[in-house]
Design a protein around this motif. Structure first.
Motif, mmCIF file in Angstrom:
data_model
loop_
_atom_site.group_PDB
_atom_site.id
_atom_site.type_symbol
_atom_site.label_atom_id
_atom_site.label_comp_id
_atom_site.label_asym_id
_atom_site.label_seq_id
_atom_site.Cartn_x
_atom_site.Cartn_y
_atom_site.Cartn_z
ATOM 1 N N SER A 173 0.828 -1.202 0.000
ATOM 2 C CA SER A 173 0.000 0.000 0.000
ATOM 3 C C SER A 173 0.864 1.255 0.000
ATOM 4 O O SER A 173 2.025 1.221 0.408
ATOM 5 C CB SER A 173 -0.925 0.018 1.221
ATOM 6 O OG SER A 173 -1.841 -1.066 1.163
ATOM 7 N N GLN A 174 0.279 2.370 -0.457
ATOM 8 C CA GLN A 174 0.971 3.652 -0.491
ATOM 9 C C GLN A 174 0.271 4.605 0.474
ATOM 10 O O GLN A 174 -0.938 4.870 0.329
ATOM 11 C CB GLN A 174 0.961 4.245 -1.905
ATOM 12 C CG GLN A 174 1.878 3.521 -2.881
ATOM 13 C CD GLN A 174 1.342 2.165 -3.315
ATOM 14 O OE1 GLN A 174 0.222 2.074 -3.818
ATOM 15 N NE2 GLN A 174 2.109 1.113 -3.108
ATOM 16 N N ILE A 175 1.041 5.106 1.425
ATOM 17 C CA ILE A 175 0.518 5.999 2.450
ATOM 18 C C ILE A 175 1.142 7.375 2.235
ATOM 19 O O ILE A 175 2.367 7.515 2.190
ATOM 20 C CB ILE A 175 0.852 5.486 3.869
ATOM 21 C CG1 ILE A 175 0.417 4.016 4.030
ATOM 22 C CG2 ILE A 175 0.226 6.379 4.917
ATOM 23 C CD1 ILE A 175 -1.058 3.775 3.891
ATOM 24 N N GLY A 176 0.299 8.419 2.123
ATOM 25 C CA GLY A 176 0.775 9.765 1.864
ATOM 26 C C GLY A 176 1.333 10.449 3.101
ATOM 27 O O GLY A 176 1.501 9.841 4.162
ATOM 28 N N GLU A 177 1.607 11.743 2.979
ATOM 29 C CA GLU A 177 2.199 12.503 4.073
ATOM 30 C C GLU A 177 1.181 12.752 5.189
ATOM 31 O O GLU A 177 -0.006 12.935 4.935
ATOM 32 C CB GLU A 177 2.732 13.841 3.564
ATOM 33 C CG GLU A 177 3.909 13.706 2.604
ATOM 34 C CD GLU A 177 4.461 15.051 2.183
ATOM 35 O OE1 GLU A 177 3.827 16.092 2.532
ATOM 36 O OE2 GLU A 177 5.518 15.088 1.544
ATOM 37 N N ASN A 178 1.698 12.749 6.426
ATOM 38 C CA ASN A 178 0.916 13.136 7.605
ATOM 39 C C ASN A 178 -0.374 12.327 7.769
ATOM 40 O O ASN A 178 -1.421 12.846 8.148
ATOM 41 C CB ASN A 178 0.579 14.634 7.552
ATOM 42 C CG ASN A 178 1.833 15.491 7.457
ATOM 43 O OD1 ASN A 178 2.774 15.307 8.220
ATOM 44 N ND2 ASN A 178 1.842 16.408 6.511
#
Length: 461
Positions: free
Chosen positions: A307-312
């Motif tokens: 999975s790809q998790i964005g900033e903050n």
């Protein structure tokens, strides 16, 4: 020119498994995939995997593998079958018809030695070429070399003899340098002597180490970290290798500016990518092709996989698989995202929410106790507690589409296929079965009935 041959023909009986030993996984990749991966920084003219036990399974795993796809930067994989497993020397003998006329060097690796670093392999090849050796073997100094053959060299690291442990004198046993089973041969020299190997030993096998007695010069190169050459023979060895790999990975990320709270309770595959200022809480596990951007806080008690998790982003006590979460979103506690869920920026997916193959627009909320499957939500949508998309009719899955700024009341069921327009309000407790245009209130429930003075009749005695 360098060709590599990976020995991957054995069953690995001590693994107590029908699966070939080289297909057991370590940190998200099979053992043999890890060996192939360690060669990706080397210019290779041919890649050969010597297979035997359940050969078709090994071929299928590598050709369709998640880490070793066909890549134009590398020559395609070739498979050579060793129908009888009669030792390492016998395995390399199978290459004779396949490497006829080859004038380069042959790098021999073991499919069950998965921790070898690319830098070590490059050093071995560099020494081999610099000294124009007939053979160069990788050696290691073990704290406890009992059971391993000892390698004896002169002051120039030229190999004088290899003595099996059982044949060593007490003085020879004080030498802790052992043969790691990784070789670089000048193929034309090796090709001449391979047919001369004999199986004059208790195991009746042909050993590749015997070739050292017929080649010159033969040089030893010590590996800096002996743990690189540890082989996998049973499940305990596999667990030890996992610990070593985890230590490497965690040291790398902490050095790069990632905070790991209680590293011993965290596991991270070496296929994971992390940016500085990521915080990983205890009891969190990161798997596969996962990336996490700066400022995100994952855990405690979370699993993130492919999975790809964005900033903050925060992910608390939740499972995220094969999904994307954009910046500034909050996931959990106890949420489950799977099947290519995509969460926009500044969203909230809260307590006990499951999303499957669902796309959610920016600034939308699914806060409590809901299941959304095969759904597309616009921006600024609010999903009330207990909402369900009834996406399965017993045979097929159907889509639900919800427009921007629509509000779904608590305990509602949206029976797919269905489309709700923009600025729609669905009254709590509704079962919606038909499409709804923009700017509407939809109430799909029975009218409340109140009967004054009504009492339940008492049963007759």
């Amino acid at each position: 020119m360098v060709a590599i041959a990976i020995l991957a023909a054995g069953r690995g009986t001590r693994m107590k498994s029908d699966l070939p030993k080289v297909l057991h996984e370590l940190g998200g990749l099979t053992l043999v995939e890890r060996v192939l991966q360690s060669c990706q920084e080397i210019q290779i003219s041919r890649r050969i995997v010597i297979v035997g036990y359940r050969a078709e399974l090994v071929k299928e795993a590598l050709i369709g593998g998640k880490e070793i796809p066909e890549n134009p930067q590398f020559p395609p994989l070739e498979f050579v079958e060793q129908t009888e497993q009669l030792g390492t020397g016998h395995a390399i003998q199978q290459l004779l018809p396949h490497l006829e006329g080859f004038q380069g060097d042959l790098l021999v690796l073991n499919g069950d030695v998965p921790l070898l670093r690319a830098e070590t392999i490059k050093q071995l090849i560099a020494v081999h070429k610099q000294h124009q050796n007939s053979a160069t073997l990788l050696t290691a100094n073990l704290p406890n070399p009992q059971g391993y053959g000892r390698v004896f060299t002169d002051s120039q690291n030229l190999v004088e003899q290899i003595v099996e442990d059982r044949d060593c004198t007490q003085a020879q046993k004080q030498n802790h340098r052992i043969n790691a089973g990784v070789y670089c041969f000048h193929w034309p020299d090796l090709e001449k002597i391979l047919p001369e190997l004999k199986a004059d030993n208790d195991q009746k096998e042909y050993y590749l180490t015997d070739t050292v007695n017929f080649l010159s010069p033969v040089m030893a190169v010590d590996v800096e970290d002996y743990q690189e050459i540890l082989g996998i023979n049973d499940r305990k060895h596999l667990a030890t290798a996992c610990d070593i790999l985890q230590t490497r990975v965690k040291d790398k990320w902490m050095t790069a500016g990632v905070t790991l709270l209680d590293p011993n309770s965290i596991t991270i595959d070496d296929t994971v990518e992390l940016q500085p200022d990521v915080v990983i809480e205890p009891q969190t596990h990161l798997r596969g092709k996962t990336s996490i951007a700066s400022g995100s806080r994952i855990g405690p008690g979370s699993l993130i996989e492919n999975s790809q998790i964005g900033e903050n982003v925060t992910v608390l006590y939740s499972v995220v698989s094969d999904s994307i979460v954009a910046e500034n979103s909050r996931i959990g506690p106890y949420a489950h995202l799977r099947g290519h869920a995509e969460i926009g920026a500044n969203c909230r997916v809260g307590n006990f929410v499951e999303l499957k193959n669902t796309q959610i627009g920016d600034r939308s909320n699914v806060a409590h106790l809901s299941y959304l499957g095969d759904a597309t939500l616009g921006e600024k949508v609010n999903i009330g507690a207990g909402t369900i998309t009834a996406n399965y009719d017993g045979k097929n899955k159907h889509k639900t589409q919800i427009g921007n700024q629509t509000k779904i009341g608590s305990n509602s069921v949206l029976v797919a296929p269905i489309t709700l327009g923009q600025d729609v309000t669905v009254a709590a407790g509704s079962v919606v079965t038909e499409d709804v245009p923009n700017d509407c209130l939809v109430i799909a429930r029975s009218r409340q009935v109140v009967k004054p003075g009504w009492k339940l009749k008492e049963p007759k005695k």
